[in-house]
Design a protein around this motif. Structure first.
Motif, mmCIF file in Angstrom:
data_model
loop_
_atom_site.group_PDB
_atom_site.id
_atom_site.type_symbol
_atom_site.label_atom_id
_atom_site.label_comp_id
_atom_site.label_asym_id
_atom_site.label_seq_id
_atom_site.Cartn_x
_atom_site.Cartn_y
_atom_site.Cartn_z
ATOM 1 N N LYS A 111 -4.096 37.014 16.753
ATOM 2 C CA LYS A 111 -5.089 36.180 17.491
ATOM 3 C C LYS A 111 -6.212 35.402 16.788
ATOM 4 C CE LYS A 111 -6.442 40.796 18.588
ATOM 5 N NZ LYS A 111 -7.229 41.945 18.387
ATOM 6 N N ILE A 112 -7.034 35.936 15.459
ATOM 7 C CA ILE A 112 -7.476 34.750 15.048
ATOM 8 C C ILE A 112 -7.428 33.143 14.917
ATOM 9 C CG2 ILE A 112 -8.351 34.352 12.131
ATOM 10 C CD1 ILE A 112 -7.839 37.067 11.563
ATOM 11 N N PRO A 117 -2.611 44.206 28.186
ATOM 12 C CA PRO A 117 -2.968 43.668 27.596
ATOM 13 C C PRO A 117 -2.090 43.039 26.183
ATOM 14 C CG PRO A 117 -3.847 45.904 28.400
ATOM 15 C CD PRO A 117 -3.283 45.894 29.147
ATOM 16 N N VAL A 118 -2.215 42.438 25.492
ATOM 17 C CA VAL A 118 -1.368 41.955 24.562
ATOM 18 C C VAL A 118 -1.706 41.662 23.276
ATOM 19 C CG1 VAL A 118 0.487 40.169 24.111
ATOM 20 C CG2 VAL A 118 -1.180 40.119 27.181
ATOM 21 N N ASP A 119 -1.240 42.950 22.584
ATOM 22 C CA ASP A 119 -1.371 42.980 21.232
ATOM 23 C C ASP A 119 -0.635 42.270 20.465
ATOM 24 O OD1 ASP A 119 -2.799 44.900 19.555
ATOM 25 O OD2 ASP A 119 -0.762 45.980 19.684
ATOM 26 N N LEU A 120 -1.596 41.358 20.009
ATOM 27 C CA LEU A 120 -1.285 40.479 19.315
ATOM 28 C C LEU A 120 -0.841 40.773 17.924
ATOM 29 C CD1 LEU A 120 -1.971 36.992 21.162
ATOM 30 C CD2 LEU A 120 -0.028 37.637 20.952
ATOM 31 N N ASP A 139 -8.851 43.050 22.248
ATOM 32 C CA ASP A 139 -7.820 41.969 22.674
ATOM 33 C C ASP A 139 -7.998 40.351 22.562
ATOM 34 O OD1 ASP A 139 -5.560 43.596 22.412
ATOM 35 O OD2 ASP A 139 -5.778 44.568 24.729
ATOM 36 N N ILE A 140 -6.818 39.619 22.688
ATOM 37 C CA ILE A 140 -7.189 37.871 22.317
ATOM 38 C C ILE A 140 -8.060 37.652 23.739
ATOM 39 C CG2 ILE A 140 -5.324 37.746 23.645
ATOM 40 C CD1 ILE A 140 -7.950 35.020 20.795
ATOM 41 N N ASP A 141 -7.917 38.029 24.957
ATOM 42 C CA ASP A 141 -8.363 37.570 25.795
ATOM 43 C C ASP A 141 -9.217 38.520 26.502
ATOM 44 O OD1 ASP A 141 -7.150 40.095 26.373
ATOM 45 O OD2 ASP A 141 -7.116 39.997 28.865
ATOM 46 N N ILE A 142 -9.994 39.556 25.510
ATOM 47 C CA ILE A 142 -11.627 40.122 25.721
ATOM 48 C C ILE A 142 -12.423 38.980 25.009
ATOM 49 C CG2 ILE A 142 -13.063 41.462 25.568
ATOM 50 C CD1 ILE A 142 -11.034 42.100 28.124
ATOM 51 N N ALA A 143 -12.160 38.868 24.282
ATOM 52 C CA ALA A 143 -11.851 37.921 22.933
ATOM 53 C C ALA A 143 -12.726 36.658 23.240
ATOM 54 C CB ALA A 143 -11.463 38.273 21.328
ATOM 55 N N LEU A 144 -11.799 35.742 23.900
ATOM 56 C CA LEU A 144 -12.574 34.579 24.038
ATOM 57 C C LEU A 144 -12.915 34.297 25.732
ATOM 58 C CD1 LEU A 144 -8.211 33.215 24.638
ATOM 59 C CD2 LEU A 144 -10.017 32.641 22.488
ATOM 60 N N GLY A 145 -12.906 35.971 26.309
ATOM 61 C CA GLY A 145 -14.164 35.416 27.589
ATOM 62 C C GLY A 145 -15.505 35.686 26.536
#
Length: 379
Positions: A283-284, A275-278, A246-252
């Motif tokens: 997300k990109i 979790p937020v499934d955008l 998800d976006i929060d993990i990718a930003l981390g």
């Protein structure tokens, strides 16, 4: 000479005897005739006088009868004429019992029904006129609204057209910048390490040279560094983490990578409890925007310390990027932005997702950027 006449009245036992001279015998007849003629003349005069009087009386009676019949007919005729001319004067109901009275009553009833009908028609006409006036006002108002909406749409289309042109120019320029960045990465890392490795191998292949294990280890290190560079370049072009997390993990991961590569102190605050499934495109966009904002901090803020915070509500996702660097004049900076990964480009990409891009910054007081965007989940 005398005339003698006798007659017996047996009923009473009388006898009548008449004795008269002959010359006097015709006198009574003459007198009687004259008396009768006089009486006949009187009777004739009386009859004529009374006949004339009777005639006038009959004429008067006929006149009155005719008048009594013709007068209501004339009144009805006059009433019909006035009615045809629009006069609605009421006719008093007749108390006559004959056909004329019935006709007058029928005319009166007809007039009352006609007046009621005209009142209804007038009410309907007034209502229709009012409805038409209301509809006309509504149509005028709708027309004004349509003109206003048309002008707004035309203005929006014109603005969108200009924005699309700018975005197209940004895309062309950003593609060129990406190519240059990729070329620089290939030249500064992969090409250099490969060139060093080839140079070492050529040296080892020269006549009389010996193969040194240290040199082989050095070549191995160069090749491993090249592989890491290629992997890093591939990751930058298309981060696989966006497909798996998800976006929060990718930003981390993005922040950890920048802290490691740039020796930076970026603090990441993840407020997402679930979790937020955008949607993938959203997300990109968020990932690329964060990468560009972090790069801008390193290039222009004069600091490597910053906070990145992600939060969410039921309907929106928000990201805060705040540094304590040199700050900027927002109006001048946004007006001067033309090409590249500028703030204007980021704001336009956020706007394409119906989001908000808010900048709060003053020279010498750092910069705070907020991205608030509707939560569009993956279908």
């Amino acid at each position: 000479e005398y005339v003698f006449a006798a007659h017996s009245l047996s009923e009473v036992g009388w006898h009548l005897v008449l004795v008269s001279r002959e010359k006097d015998r015709l006198v009574p007849l003459t007198q009687t005739r004259k008396a009768m003629e006089k009486s006949m003349a009187q009777i004739s005069n009386y009859y004529q006088n009374h006949t004339i009087i009777l005639f006038f009386i009959v004429i008067l009676i006929v006149f009155l009868v005719v008048k009594a019949i013709v007068k209501p007919i004339k009144q009805l005729t006059l009433f019909a004429e006035r009615l045809s001319e629009g006069d609605r004067s009421m006719v008093s109901p007749s108390h006559r019992k004959d056909e004329i009275g019935v006709l007058e009553n029928r005319f009166d009833q007809m007039l009352k029904k006609l007046i009621i009908s005209e009142e209804k028609e007038k009410n309907h006409a007034d209502l229709l006129e009012k409805t038409i006036r209301d509809r006309t006002r509504e149509l005028h108002a709708s027309n004004r609204d349509l003109i206003r909406v048309k002008e707004e749409l035309e203005s929006t289309v014109a603005n969108r057209t200009r924005q699309l042109k700018l975005l197209n120019e940004h895309l062309v320029y950003s593609e060129e910048i990406e190519r240059r960045a990729i070329a620089a990465d290939l030249h500064d890392t992969i090409a250099q390490t490969l060139a060093l490795s080839i140079s070492k191998i050529k040296t080892m292949n020269e006549p009389g040279s010996t193969v040194n294990s240290d040199e082989l280890l050095e070549i191995q290190n160069f090749l491993e560094q090249t592989i890491r560079g290629i992997r890093s370049l591939i990751y930058k072009l298309s981060p696989p983490i966006l497909d798996d997390f998800d976006i929060d993990i990718a930003l981390g991961f993005l922040i950890e990578e920048n802290n490691a590569q740039q020796d930076a102190q970026l603090t990441y605050i993840n407020n997402l409890e679930d979790p937020v499934d955008l949607k993938k495109t959203l997300k990109i966009m968020l990932y690329r925007a964060m990468a560009e904002l972090v790069t801008n901090i390193f290039k222009y803020a004069g600091t490597k310390k910053a906070e990145i915070e992600i939060s969410s509500t039921d309907t929106h996702v928000s990201i805060r990027v705040e540094d304590k660097g040199v700050g900027m004049n927002v109006e001048k900076t946004m007006a001067a932005e033309g090409y590249g990964f500028g703030l204007y480009y980021i704001s336009q990409r956020v706007d394409n997702f119906d989001g908000q891009f808010i900048i709060d910054s003053k020279p010498g007081q750092g910069t705070k950027i907020m991205i608030i965007i509707p939560m569009v989940k993956e279908a």
